[in-house]
Design a protein around this motif. Structure first.
Motif, PDB file in Angstrom:
ATOM      1  N   ALA A  13       0.830  -1.203   0.000  1.00 49.40           N
ATOM      2  CA  ALA A  13       0.000   0.000   0.000  1.00 49.40           C
ATOM      3  C   ALA A  13       0.869   1.258   0.000  1.00 49.40           C
ATOM      4  O   ALA A  13       0.570   2.238  -0.684  1.00 49.40           O
ATOM      5  N   GLU A  14       1.940   1.205   0.768  1.00 46.91           N
ATOM      6  CA  GLU A  14       2.858   2.344   0.837  1.00 46.91           C
ATOM      7  C   GLU A  14       3.496   2.604  -0.522  1.00 46.91           C
ATOM      8  O   GLU A  14       3.621   3.750  -0.958  1.00 46.91           O
ATOM      9  N   ARG A  38      -7.264   8.964   0.344  1.00 50.02           N
ATOM     10  CA  ARG A  38      -7.858   7.870   1.116  1.00 50.02           C
ATOM     11  C   ARG A  38      -6.784   6.861   1.538  1.00 50.02           C
ATOM     12  O   ARG A  38      -6.764   6.412   2.685  1.00 50.02           O
ATOM     13  N   THR A  39      -5.904   6.525   0.609  1.00 48.37           N
ATOM     14  CA  THR A  39      -4.829   5.584   0.946  1.00 48.37           C
ATOM     15  C   THR A  39      -3.959   6.155   2.058  1.00 48.37           C
ATOM     16  O   THR A  39      -3.541   5.436   2.975  1.00 48.37           O
ATOM     17  N   HIS A  40      -3.715   7.473   1.964  1.00 46.61           N
ATOM     18  CA  HIS A  40      -2.917   8.171   2.968  1.00 46.61           C
ATOM     19  C   HIS A  40      -3.557   8.029   4.354  1.00 46.61           C
ATOM     20  O   HIS A  40      -2.895   7.692   5.341  1.00 46.61           O
ATOM     21  N   GLY A  66      -8.473  -6.133  13.072  1.00 41.43           N
ATOM     22  CA  GLY A  66      -8.793  -4.735  12.791  1.00 41.43           C
ATOM     23  C   GLY A  66      -7.858  -4.160  11.744  1.00 41.43           C
ATOM     24  O   GLY A  66      -8.276  -3.452  10.824  1.00 41.43           O
ATOM     25  N   LEU A  67      -6.596  -4.526  11.887  1.00 38.26           N
ATOM     26  CA  LEU A  67      -5.596  -4.061  10.925  1.00 38.26           C
ATOM     27  C   LEU A  67      -5.879  -4.651   9.549  1.00 38.26           C
ATOM     28  O   LEU A  67      -5.749  -3.974   8.527  1.00 38.26           O
ATOM     29  N   ALA A  68      -6.337  -5.917   9.548  1.00 38.38           N
ATOM     30  CA  ALA A  68      -6.685  -6.572   8.284  1.00 38.38           C
ATOM     31  C   ALA A  68      -7.816  -5.813   7.592  1.00 38.38           C
ATOM     32  O   ALA A  68      -7.807  -5.647   6.376  1.00 38.38           O
ATOM     33  N   THR A  69      -8.768  -5.331   8.388  1.00 36.84           N
ATOM     34  CA  THR A  69      -9.878  -4.560   7.823  1.00 36.84           C
ATOM     35  C   THR A  69      -9.357  -3.290   7.172  1.00 36.84           C
ATOM     36  O   THR A  69      -9.779  -2.927   6.071  1.00 36.84           O
ATOM     37  N   VAL A  70      -8.450  -2.626   7.876  1.00 39.72           N
ATOM     38  CA  VAL A  70      -7.874  -1.383   7.341  1.00 39.72           C
ATOM     39  C   VAL A  70      -7.174  -1.669   6.021  1.00 39.72           C
ATOM     40  O   VAL A  70      -7.350  -0.954   5.029  1.00 39.72           O
ATOM     41  N   VAL A  71      -6.393  -2.751   6.015  1.00 36.52           N
ATOM     42  CA  VAL A  71      -5.644  -3.100   4.802  1.00 36.52           C
ATOM     43  C   VAL A  71      -6.597  -3.448   3.667  1.00 36.52           C
ATOM     44  O   VAL A  71      -6.382  -3.070   2.519  1.00 36.52           O
ATOM     45  N   LEU A  72      -7.682  -4.144   4.001  1.00 35.55           N
ATOM     46  CA  LEU A  72      -8.676  -4.510   2.990  1.00 35.55           C
ATOM     47  C   LEU A  72      -9.299  -3.255   2.391  1.00 35.55           C
ATOM     48  O   LEU A  72      -9.438  -3.138   1.177  1.00 35.55           O
TER      49      LEU A  72
END
Lengths: 235, 245
Positions: free
Chosen positions: A120-121, A179-181, A224-230
């Protein structure tokens, strides 16, 4: 110089590398730590690159160059994300005994998340670069549109339509970038939270902490982190 | 589940790394298991070794443990067969002690000496791999060789036993076979390296334009370099240890 003298010099260098690794990893005195120290001293050629890598990583964060504010902010975020990932991995590396055993099933998930964040980065970086390219120069598009309209061309004109479509693409990319930011920022905070919880696991065998509840929290945060990444992947 | 969906969604972005991770969640990773199977999931641990010290330690432990155990078996065979001639002189009076030490030290020392060369060969081939990644890959070969040597060991032990009881002749040849076997088994380690670089080559940055068959050339360069340095190291260390004991 014989084999004994060579081995002595080898050991001296080994002791230096082992001490540096000890300091870099902030180890506390224990049986496993002493075993590690011996391993580092005896087999230092394999561990020294890791030490240099850490030194370079910290040096690179200190290097400054005359660039724009947005680029500097992005670099700060990148280094913060990298540092947070490093801290989390170090925290996991410091676990031993019972806590190490129970955190193992979570490690693959955490590792996958860290990799996804790297992707993502990288995507964010590509978006930033694209927004600075000629095709995505909003000022130029606006100037060209203004020029055409001042000449009396309306929205039916193919050139105006084309520029309008280009403008919308730029806006779409800007929105995706923003949004990605934001999602990366969220992931960063989540990573820091997981890191602190993993550190807490070290003392899980103490009566005042409950291993089960701590693990539940870590698992919840990893999810939760997985959700963010998704959400990031769906941008 | 959310996590599964996430991993699947990123499988498109990083096919070689993300896809095996779905399967990896089913059971914990064990290095020896991955090494025996030459599992692509080992690449994840290799890449993680760039940031963490634990995978290096695990690979080193497996390398040292496997090689020492194999060396001990060959040393025991040499001790039982009481070899005369140059081989017996080279191993000294206590081959049970000198051979495992010499074998383990030579393999690791040769690897350490070759690391900078491995790094340059990799860069020259067009793969922009870090020195840490090269270290991990070198240890991967050694660890896989050590694990496979343990697999070969029962067969070798049976042959030696046959020689000790007089069914098979040729004590010196058997010890020579024991010395050469790690180099033959090491070819399996090189195959693993080739496959690993084939996978990592898709995600590693390109240093410059890669030439045709760059992977074969790279692995050949690694193998040739090691094949020259390691026997010399083994001979010299063995000689030194035999003089000491």
């Amino acid at each position: 110089m014989g084999i004994v003298e060579t081995f002595m010099i080898y050991l001296v260098i080994g002791m230096v590398v082992a001490t540096a690794l000890w300091v870099a990893h902030g180890r506390t005195l224990s049986v496993s730590a002493v075993f590690d120290l011996l391993m580092w001293a005896l087999l230092w050629p394999f561990f020294a690159p890791l030490l240099f890598g850490q030194a370079l990583a910290s040096d690179s964060s200190r290097v400054s160059s005359p660039r724009g504010n947005s680029e500097r902010a992005r670099d700060t975020k990148e280094s913060r994300l990298h540092e947070t990932q490093q801290r989390l991995l170090q925290a996991i590396g410091r676990l031993d005994g019972l806590a190490e055993g129970v955190i193992k099933p979570q490690l693959t998930q955490i590792d996958a998340m860290v990799r996804s964040l790297d992707v993502a980065e990288h995507r964010l970086q590509e978006m930033e670069e694209m927004l600075h390219s000629h095709e995505f120069d909003m000022t130029q598009v606006d100037a060209a549109l203004h020029d055409l309209r001042s000449k009396g061309y309306n929205d039916e004109e193919p050139r105006v339509r084309s520029l309008g479509a280009r403008r919308r693409n730029i806006e779409r990319l800007q929105s995706m970038r923003d949004r990605t930011h934001d999602e990366l920022e969220r992931a960063l905070v989540k990573l820091e939270e997981i890191s602190s919880q993993v550190l807490l696991l070290r003392f899980a065998d103490q009566p005042e902490t409950k291993l089960a509840s701590l693990l539940k929290e870590v698992a919840g945060n990893v999810d939760g982190l997985a959700t963010v990444v998704l959400e990031m992947s769906e941008v | 589940m959310v996590l599964t969906k996430t991993l699947e969604s990123f499988a498109v972005a990083t096919p070689s790394v993300a896809a095996p991770q779905v399967a990896a969640r089913e059971r914990p990773l064990h290095f020896h298991d991955l090494l025996i199977r030459d599992d692509p999931r080992l690449d994840e641990a290799i890449v993680a070794g760039e940031r963490d010290i634990a995978p290096i330690q695990k690979l080193l432990t497996l390398s040292v443990g496997g090689t020492t155990l194999y060396g001990f078996a060959v040393g025991l065979a040499a001790q039982l067969l009481q070899l005369p001639g140059p081989m017996g002189e080279w191993l000294g009076r206590v081959p049970l002690l000198t051979f495992p030490l010499a074998l383990t030290a030579a393999f690791l020392l040769a690897l350490a000496v070759c690391l900078p060369s491995f790094y340059f060969y990799t860069q020259l081939s067009g793969l922009d791999a870090s020195f840490r990644l090269i270290t991990m890959q070198a240890l991967r070969i050694q660890a896989r060789t050590s694990i496979l040597l343990l697999g070969v060991l029962p067969v070798y032990a049976a042959i030696v036993l046959g020689s000790v009881v007089g069914v098979i002749e040729g004590g010196e040849e058997l010890i020579l076979l024991g010395v050469l076997l790690p180099f033959v088994v090491g070819l399996a380690g090189l195959t693993s390296l080739y496959k690993s670089f084939e996978r990592l080559g898709q995600v590693l940055p390109v240093a410059h334009v890669r030439r045709p068959c760059f992977l074969s050339r790279l692995v050949m360069a690694w193998g040739m370099m090691y094949a020259v340095v390691c026997p010399v190291a083994l001979y010299r260390i063995g000689e030194g240890l035999a003089a000491m004991f």
